[in-house]
Design a protein around this motif. Sequence first.
Motif, short mmCIF file in Angstrom:
data_model
loop_
_atom_site.label_atom_id
_atom_site.label_comp_id
_atom_site.label_asym_id
_atom_site.label_seq_id
_atom_site.Cartn_x
_atom_site.Cartn_y
_atom_site.Cartn_z
N SER A 24 51.92 28.08 30.60
CA SER A 24 50.58 27.38 30.21
C SER A 24 51.13 26.22 29.17
O SER A 24 50.09 25.38 29.59
CB SER A 24 49.68 28.44 29.24
N SER B 168 48.08 29.99 35.53
CA SER B 168 48.88 30.83 34.68
C SER B 168 48.09 31.94 33.79
O SER B 168 48.67 32.81 33.42
CB SER B 168 49.89 29.96 33.73
N SER B 169 46.76 31.31 33.55
CA SER B 169 45.93 31.97 32.82
C SER B 169 45.22 33.25 33.47
O SER B 169 44.73 34.04 33.12
CB SER B 169 44.63 31.27 32.16
N LYS C 197 47.00 35.43 35.06
CA LYS C 197 47.61 36.71 35.09
C LYS C 197 47.70 37.48 33.74
O LYS C 197 47.63 36.92 32.55
CB LYS C 197 49.14 36.42 35.10
N ARG C 198 46.91 38.61 33.80
CA ARG C 198 46.65 39.36 32.70
C ARG C 198 47.71 40.64 32.57
O ARG C 198 48.25 40.83 33.75
CB ARG C 198 45.32 40.13 32.70
N LEU D 218 47.93 43.84 35.17
CA LEU D 218 47.34 43.86 36.12
C LEU D 218 47.58 42.86 37.18
O LEU D 218 48.60 41.90 36.86
CB LEU D 218 45.95 43.49 35.70
N ASP D 219 47.17 42.93 38.48
CA ASP D 219 47.33 41.95 39.55
C ASP D 219 46.71 40.69 39.08
O ASP D 219 45.71 40.57 38.22
CB ASP D 219 46.61 42.33 40.85
N ALA D 220 47.07 39.34 39.54
CA ALA D 220 46.50 38.14 38.95
C ALA D 220 45.20 38.09 39.65
O ALA D 220 44.75 38.76 40.42
CB ALA D 220 47.12 37.05 39.93
N ASP D 221 44.35 37.55 38.46
CA ASP D 221 42.83 37.14 38.76
C ASP D 221 42.64 36.30 39.90
O ASP D 221 43.08 35.21 40.02
CB ASP D 221 42.24 37.05 37.53
N PRO D 222 41.92 36.70 41.07
CA PRO D 222 41.90 35.65 42.19
C PRO D 222 40.86 34.47 42.10
O PRO D 222 40.87 33.73 42.65
CB PRO D 222 41.35 36.70 43.25
N VAL D 223 39.83 34.76 40.93
CA VAL D 223 38.98 33.69 40.72
C VAL D 223 39.46 32.35 40.29
O VAL D 223 38.91 31.35 41.12
CB VAL D 223 37.63 34.14 39.85
N HIS E 33 42.41 31.19 40.81
CA HIS E 33 43.33 30.77 42.05
C HIS E 33 42.24 30.11 42.92
O HIS E 33 42.65 29.05 43.68
CB HIS E 33 43.93 32.01 42.71
N ALA E 34 41.30 30.83 43.16
CA ALA E 34 40.13 29.98 44.25
C ALA E 34 39.92 28.83 43.60
O ALA E 34 39.55 27.67 44.35
CB ALA E 34 39.16 30.99 44.71
N MET E 35 39.32 28.55 42.23
CA MET E 35 38.90 27.55 41.68
C MET E 35 40.00 26.30 41.80
O MET E 35 39.72 25.11 42.02
CB MET E 35 38.50 27.62 40.24
N LEU F 131 42.35 26.17 44.09
CA LEU F 131 42.48 25.65 45.45
C LEU F 131 41.16 24.72 45.81
O LEU F 131 41.59 23.59 46.53
CB LEU F 131 42.25 26.98 46.68
N ARG G 50 43.51 37.34 24.36
CA ARG G 50 42.82 37.61 25.52
C ARG G 50 41.92 38.56 25.35
O ARG G 50 42.19 39.74 24.89
CB ARG G 50 43.98 38.19 26.48
N GLN H 246 39.46 40.26 38.05
CA GLN H 246 40.34 41.08 38.96
C GLN H 246 39.56 42.43 39.51
O GLN H 246 39.62 42.53 40.63
CB GLN H 246 41.65 41.20 38.54
N VAL I 200 41.77 36.01 47.67
CA VAL I 200 41.53 34.76 47.01
C VAL I 200 40.52 34.17 48.30
O VAL I 200 39.74 33.40 47.91
CB VAL I 200 43.00 33.87 47.00
N LEU J 158 36.66 32.81 48.00
CA LEU J 158 36.51 31.21 48.24
C LEU J 158 35.36 31.37 49.48
O LEU J 158 34.59 30.42 49.16
CB LEU J 158 37.83 30.65 49.10
#
Lengths: 101, 249
Positions: free
Chosen positions: A13, A53-54, A56-57, A60-65, A67-69, A71, B48, B54, B70, B74
């Motif tokens: 970050s 980078s934000s 990843k919590r 937990l697995d990375a938050d996909p939202v 990532h989509a934003m 992209l 946080r 997620q 993802v 999308l």
Amino acid sequence: MILSQLTPEIMYSASGIALFGIGLLGLIIVPHIFRKILAINVMGVGVFMLLVSSAKRANLDADPVPHAMVLTGIVVAVAGTALALFLVKKIQDSESLEKSQ
Amino acid sequence: MFKKIVFKEDASNEPEKGRLSTPMALLCGSLVLALCTLLVAALISTQRHNEGLQQAVSSMLNKSGVENPVTAVLLNFRSYDTLLEIAVLLIVAIVMLPQATVSESHSLIRVQQSANAGIIMSSLLRFLTPTLIIMGGYMLWTGAYSPGGAFQAGALIAGAGILIFTNVQYQVNMHSFAFRVLLSIGLCIFILSGFAVALQTGQFLEYPVKYASSIILFIETAATVSIATTLLLLYLAVAGTQEDFNHDT
């Protein structure tokens, strides 16, 4: 005390913020418009990096939202950059046309 | 073959135009540094406060029609974003289309037989074009399971297009109806599918669970075509050699 909090996520970050700062400084102090467009792109990459980078919590697995934003943002940034370059090219073409007349 | 992109430096009679003086630049640098320090401090001190989305996404993933979270976000959960993204691409493409002229030809691609492409370029093209198109198709398909999808596929196919059309032998006819169909088919299919599924589920862009994966693949295929065409147009308009963009300069 600060070093104990320096997790990889914070590092990524902070790198994003540093990229944003480099781009912002470039945007202000570089006179040529083509380099200003590049500087805006560097700023954008910094923001994307901060968002990714934000995502990843801890534990937990990375938050996909986010990532989509990011992209979606990359595509819009490509389109915006191309439009800006196109307009710069048009402006310079018309300027050189005026000078030659 | 590749025209060098020339963005002219400012004319020589005003070399210092717009340049900040050194103390001013130093002031700006220290202000930006202070801003960045502030932002990093805010980043470190902020706790946080939730788990993000997620778990919400992974609990609904089996209803989305795809396995890659993802892609699910999308093309299904937040498909409005992607719809608007395609619309932004189309608007930029419309701005950059060359001015309409009375065109004698309606074919999509003009071939100049007399032009000599060079043996290296033409043999490279013969090998690379099908490879890039197959890779694009793979990217499109694999987006359902792992990173990939319409934009990545479109970028690969646009790369093939750039290789072909920076060649002097082939020119894409941007005044042709077919080119405009290719540019806009992604957005049209996206909107039409959105209304078509609304007949079934009552909500714009809310896919029926049973057909979700087919609908997503259908939309993504159309979007790939439009994204590839748009990226090709963007490249040709900024850096291309076609006279369409140069006749008015």
